[in-house]
Scaffold this motif. Structure first.
Motif, PDB file in Angstrom:
ATOM      1  N   ALA A 101       0.903  -1.412   0.015  1.00 44.85           N
ATOM      2  CA  ALA A 101      -0.252  -0.044  -0.052  1.00 44.85           C
ATOM      3  C   ALA A 101       0.295   1.265   0.079  1.00 44.85           C
ATOM      4  N   MET A 102       1.910   1.155   0.847  1.00 45.07           N
ATOM      5  CA  MET A 102       2.355   2.180   0.600  1.00 45.07           C
ATOM      6  C   MET A 102       2.972   2.306  -0.012  1.00 45.07           C
ATOM      7  N   ALA A 103       4.235   1.077  -1.956  1.00 42.10           N
ATOM      8  CA  ALA A 103       4.505   1.724  -2.381  1.00 42.10           C
ATOM      9  C   ALA A 103       3.976   1.880  -3.430  1.00 42.10           C
ATOM     10  N   GLU A 104       2.437   1.614  -3.469  1.00 42.37           N
ATOM     11  CA  GLU A 104       1.457   2.333  -4.461  1.00 42.37           C
ATOM     12  C   GLU A 104       1.591   3.964  -3.849  1.00 42.37           C
ATOM     13  N   ALA A 105       1.814   4.601  -3.039  1.00 42.25           N
ATOM     14  CA  ALA A 105       1.819   5.750  -2.211  1.00 42.25           C
ATOM     15  C   ALA A 105       2.261   6.672  -2.423  1.00 42.25           C
ATOM     16  N   ARG A 106       3.088   5.936  -2.924  1.00 43.68           N
ATOM     17  CA  ARG A 106       4.447   6.093  -3.646  1.00 43.68           C
ATOM     18  C   ARG A 106       4.920   6.610  -4.611  1.00 43.68           C
ATOM     19  N   GLU A 107       4.343   5.242  -5.641  1.00 45.48           N
ATOM     20  CA  GLU A 107       3.720   5.247  -7.192  1.00 45.48           C
ATOM     21  C   GLU A 107       3.307   5.839  -7.874  1.00 45.48           C
ATOM     22  N   VAL A 108       1.994   6.475  -6.644  1.00 45.83           N
ATOM     23  CA  VAL A 108       0.903   7.685  -7.872  1.00 45.83           C
ATOM     24  C   VAL A 108       0.888   8.345  -7.397  1.00 45.83           C
ATOM     25  N   MET A 109       1.400   8.914  -5.826  1.00 42.86           N
ATOM     26  CA  MET A 109       1.083  10.158  -4.990  1.00 42.86           C
ATOM     27  C   MET A 109       2.516  10.795  -4.583  1.00 42.86           C
ATOM     28  N   GLY A 110       3.369  10.453  -5.388  1.00 38.85           N
ATOM     29  CA  GLY A 110       4.460  10.712  -4.176  1.00 38.85           C
ATOM     30  C   GLY A 110       5.004  11.005  -2.684  1.00 38.85           C
ATOM     31  N   ILE A 111       4.238   9.708  -2.558  1.00 39.09           N
ATOM     32  CA  ILE A 111       4.728  10.040  -1.201  1.00 39.09           C
ATOM     33  C   ILE A 111       5.926   9.364  -0.898  1.00 39.09           C
ATOM     34  N   GLU A 112       6.449  10.191   0.048  1.00 36.77           N
ATOM     35  CA  GLU A 112       7.971   9.957   0.866  1.00 36.77           C
ATOM     36  C   GLU A 112       7.822   8.956   1.744  1.00 36.77           C
ATOM     37  N   LEU A 113       8.220   7.765   1.848  1.00 32.63           N
ATOM     38  CA  LEU A 113       8.681   6.684   2.606  1.00 32.63           C
ATOM     39  C   LEU A 113      10.095   7.215   3.130  1.00 32.63           C
ATOM     40  N   SER A 114       9.765   6.735   4.099  1.00 35.55           N
ATOM     41  CA  SER A 114      10.908   6.262   5.599  1.00 35.55           C
ATOM     42  C   SER A 114      11.963   4.956   4.996  1.00 35.55           C
ATOM     43  N   ASP A 115      13.478   4.775   5.015  1.00 34.98           N
ATOM     44  CA  ASP A 115      14.051   4.672   5.026  1.00 34.98           C
ATOM     45  C   ASP A 115      13.810   3.707   5.997  1.00 34.98           C
ATOM     46  N   LYS A 116      14.292   4.011   6.905  1.00 34.68           N
ATOM     47  CA  LYS A 116      14.530   2.891   8.158  1.00 34.68           C
ATOM     48  C   LYS A 116      13.104   2.246   8.261  1.00 34.68           C
TER      49      LYS A 116
ATOM     50  N   VAL B 162      11.020   0.968   5.676  1.00 35.57           N
ATOM     51  CA  VAL B 162      11.196   0.181   4.750  1.00 35.57           C
ATOM     52  C   VAL B 162      11.885  -0.619   5.053  1.00 35.57           C
ATOM     53  N   THR B 163      13.301  -0.921   5.306  1.00 34.34           N
ATOM     54  CA  THR B 163      14.554  -1.087   5.716  1.00 34.34           C
ATOM     55  C   THR B 163      14.235  -3.077   6.469  1.00 34.34           C
ATOM     56  N   SER B 164      13.947  -1.938   8.104  1.00 31.04           N
ATOM     57  CA  SER B 164      13.541  -2.832   8.643  1.00 31.04           C
ATOM     58  C   SER B 164      12.096  -3.447   8.571  1.00 31.04           C
ATOM     59  N   SER B 165      10.955  -3.430   8.075  1.00 35.38           N
ATOM     60  CA  SER B 165       9.984  -4.524   7.848  1.00 35.38           C
ATOM     61  C   SER B 165      10.638  -5.114   6.421  1.00 35.38           C
ATOM     62  N   LEU B 166      11.114  -4.860   5.436  1.00 33.99           N
ATOM     63  CA  LEU B 166      11.241  -5.794   4.426  1.00 33.99           C
ATOM     64  C   LEU B 166      12.720  -6.851   4.739  1.00 33.99           C
ATOM     65  N   ALA B 167      12.949  -6.554   5.488  1.00 34.86           N
ATOM     66  CA  ALA B 167      13.779  -7.578   6.913  1.00 34.86           C
ATOM     67  C   ALA B 167      13.457  -8.064   6.897  1.00 34.86           C
ATOM     68  N   SER B 168      12.593  -8.229   8.194  1.00 37.86           N
ATOM     69  CA  SER B 168      11.359  -8.971   8.642  1.00 37.86           C
ATOM     70  C   SER B 168      10.868  -9.738   7.953  1.00 37.86           C
ATOM     71  N   ILE B 169      10.246  -9.499   6.605  1.00 32.95           N
ATOM     72  CA  ILE B 169       9.597 -10.386   5.522  1.00 32.95           C
ATOM     73  C   ILE B 169      10.768 -11.400   5.583  1.00 32.95           C
ATOM     74  N   GLU B 170      12.087 -10.859   5.178  1.00 36.69           N
ATOM     75  CA  GLU B 170      12.936 -11.709   4.336  1.00 36.69           C
ATOM     76  C   GLU B 170      12.965 -13.063   6.104  1.00 36.69           C
ATOM     77  N   ARG B 171      13.722 -12.597   6.908  1.00 41.82           N
ATOM     78  CA  ARG B 171      13.396 -13.536   7.956  1.00 41.82           C
ATOM     79  C   ARG B 171      12.784 -14.329   7.889  1.00 41.82           C
ATOM     80  N   GLN B 172      11.405 -14.219   7.569  1.00 40.44           N
ATOM     81  CA  GLN B 172      10.539 -15.430   8.010  1.00 40.44           C
ATOM     82  C   GLN B 172      10.052 -16.168   6.693  1.00 40.44           C
ATOM     83  N   ARG B 173      10.881 -15.624   5.119  1.00 45.72           N
ATOM     84  CA  ARG B 173      10.964 -16.451   4.409  1.00 45.72           C
ATOM     85  C   ARG B 173      11.577 -17.699   4.330  1.00 45.72           C
ATOM     86  N   THR B 174      10.910 -18.910   3.624  1.00 45.74           N
ATOM     87  CA  THR B 174      12.080 -20.194   3.972  1.00 45.74           C
ATOM     88  C   THR B 174      12.524 -20.050   2.563  1.00 45.74           C
ATOM     89  N   PRO B 175      13.643 -21.469   2.302  1.00 45.13           N
ATOM     90  CA  PRO B 175      14.384 -21.516   1.086  1.00 45.13           C
ATOM     91  C   PRO B 175      13.331 -21.870  -0.376  1.00 45.13           C
TER      92      PRO B 175
END
Length: 389
Positions: free
Chosen positions: A199-214, A216-229
């Motif tokens: 949802a945040m990515a779409e808002a950034r793409e359509v409206m130019g909303i600025e996202l916090s790098d911190k 985004v990075t921490s939440s992507l890392a959370s998904i990565e930790r929950q991914r299996t091979p």
């Protein structure tokens, strides 16, 4: 062995009945979407929202009042409104319904917070509120009004940052550790995090909303930790220690993998290749029956692979978010297969629903389905052209 064979023979006709057999062409898609729109227009609350804390049953999920229901209503209303807009329906009653929904969003989204320190259901309200705001922004021609939708979207992104879990990402319950804090310390789930990020990515793409790098990075890392091979995603952060229990296996991850792969891919994760997306798209269509077995059951996680009913239309919609990254020709192939499923599952009243959640299930299921069909429709009518958001 003989008993197993007899069971298969007995069940085969029943399983065959579950195979989608809907005729898919531009006309049948348009008719299905019109029926879905008609349902949402008729089902809308007088104040412009959708859903409510009615249709209770003896078994209900944990929902501290009134805040949990504020979140459920915001999420269901965001999906219903987004579905109406994506449908492209221009009938006067549909436009009036959209305007009523927009007014409700403007008044109520700024007020949304977590119910108390045991739940963060509001993450769903912020995420799906963002989906609606993005579409309201796109359809608005007045510059001042567009700026207003963008400001409201920026607030929702700020609130999501405020409620991000200490482990990165987002969840919806904070009841098991006996600890309360300003930031949640509960169950970070892979799919809630993917939902918010997309949802945040779409808002950034359509409206130019600025996202916090911190953030985004921490939440992507959370998904990565929950991914299996194999690109299954475990249900929650704690499930990393139990990756092969049924809910975390590929069949249990059918819906989550669509959303999580799409979220990682949206932010440039190279491990999510075209082959990975294609594999999971094929798997979703082939094994849709596993998700369907859980549809309409009132007890969460009671069936095969601990699937809950509310996995179903969530997976339908995020299938489209994932398959967008495939070549156009492959998108068209998958769009036709997905549309067959959606048309086959439509209810007699025009709605779609998968889990009896108070009175929110039909609005959210119908919103998911209309958005998915809006993606399918141009790909089926013009297979060589990519679908727009």
């Amino acid at each position: 062995m003989r008993l197993a064979l007899i069971a298969v023979l007995i069940m085969s006709p029943l399983l065959a009945q579950e195979k989608p057999e809907a005729e898919v062409n531009p006309e049948t898609l348009a008719e299905s979407m019109r029926r879905g729109v008609d349902f949402l227009v008729a089902d809308q609350n007088p104040n412009g929202s959708w859903g409510g804390p009615t249709r209770t049953k003896r078994l209900n999920i944990y929902a501290p009042i009134p805040g949990a229901h504020h979140a459920f209503r915001a999420g269901a209303s965001g999906l219903a409104l987004a579905g109406l807009i994506d449908s492209g329906d221009t009938r006067p009653e549909t436009i009036a319904s959209i305007e009523k929904g927009a007014a409700w969003m403007k008044e109520n989204l700024p007020l949304l917070r977590r119910a108390d320190q045991t739940t963060t259901y509001n993450a769903w309200g912020h995420a799906y509120g963002l989906r609606a705001l993005t579409r309201l922004y796109k359809r608005e021609s007045d510059a001042t009004a567009k700026a207003g939708w963008k400001t409201l979207a920026e607030q929702q992104v700020e609130l999501l940052g405020r409620y991000e879990d200490i482990n990165g990402g987002w969840g919806y319950l904070d009841v098991f550790d006996g600890f309360t804090s300003k930031r949640p310390t509960g169950i970070t789930t892979s799919f809630t995090t993917a939902t918010v990020l997309l949802a945040m990515a779409e808002a950034r793409e359509v409206m130019g909303i600025e996202l916090s790098d911190k953030t985004v990075t921490s939440s992507l890392a959370s998904i990565e930790r929950q991914r299996t091979p194999d690109f299954s995603y475990v249900y929650s952060h704690d499930h990393r220690m139990h990756p092969r229990v049924p809910i975390n296996r590929p069949a249990g991850s059918l819906a989550r993998s669509q959303a999580c792969n799409a979220a990682l891919k949206s932010f440039g994760e190279e491990k999510v290749t075209t082959e990975v997306i294609e594999t999971w798209a094929d798997r979703f269509i082939e094994r849709e029956g596993f998700l369907s077995i859980g549809r309409k059951r009132p007890v969460p996680h009671e069936t095969h692979f601990q699937i809950s009913g509310y996995f179903y239309y969530y997976g339908i919609y995020y299938f489209t978010e994932s398959v967008r990254f495939l070549p156009e020709a492959r998108q068209a192939v998958h769009a036709r297969k997905l549309a067959e499923v959606i048309l086959f599952r439509q209810e007699k009243d025009g709605s779609w629903w998968d889990y009896p959640l108070y009175d929110y299930h039909q609005p959210y299921g119908t919103g998911y389905s209309l958005m998915a069909l809006a993606w399918c429709k141009p790909l089926i009518a013009n297979p060589g052209e990519p679908s727009d958001r």
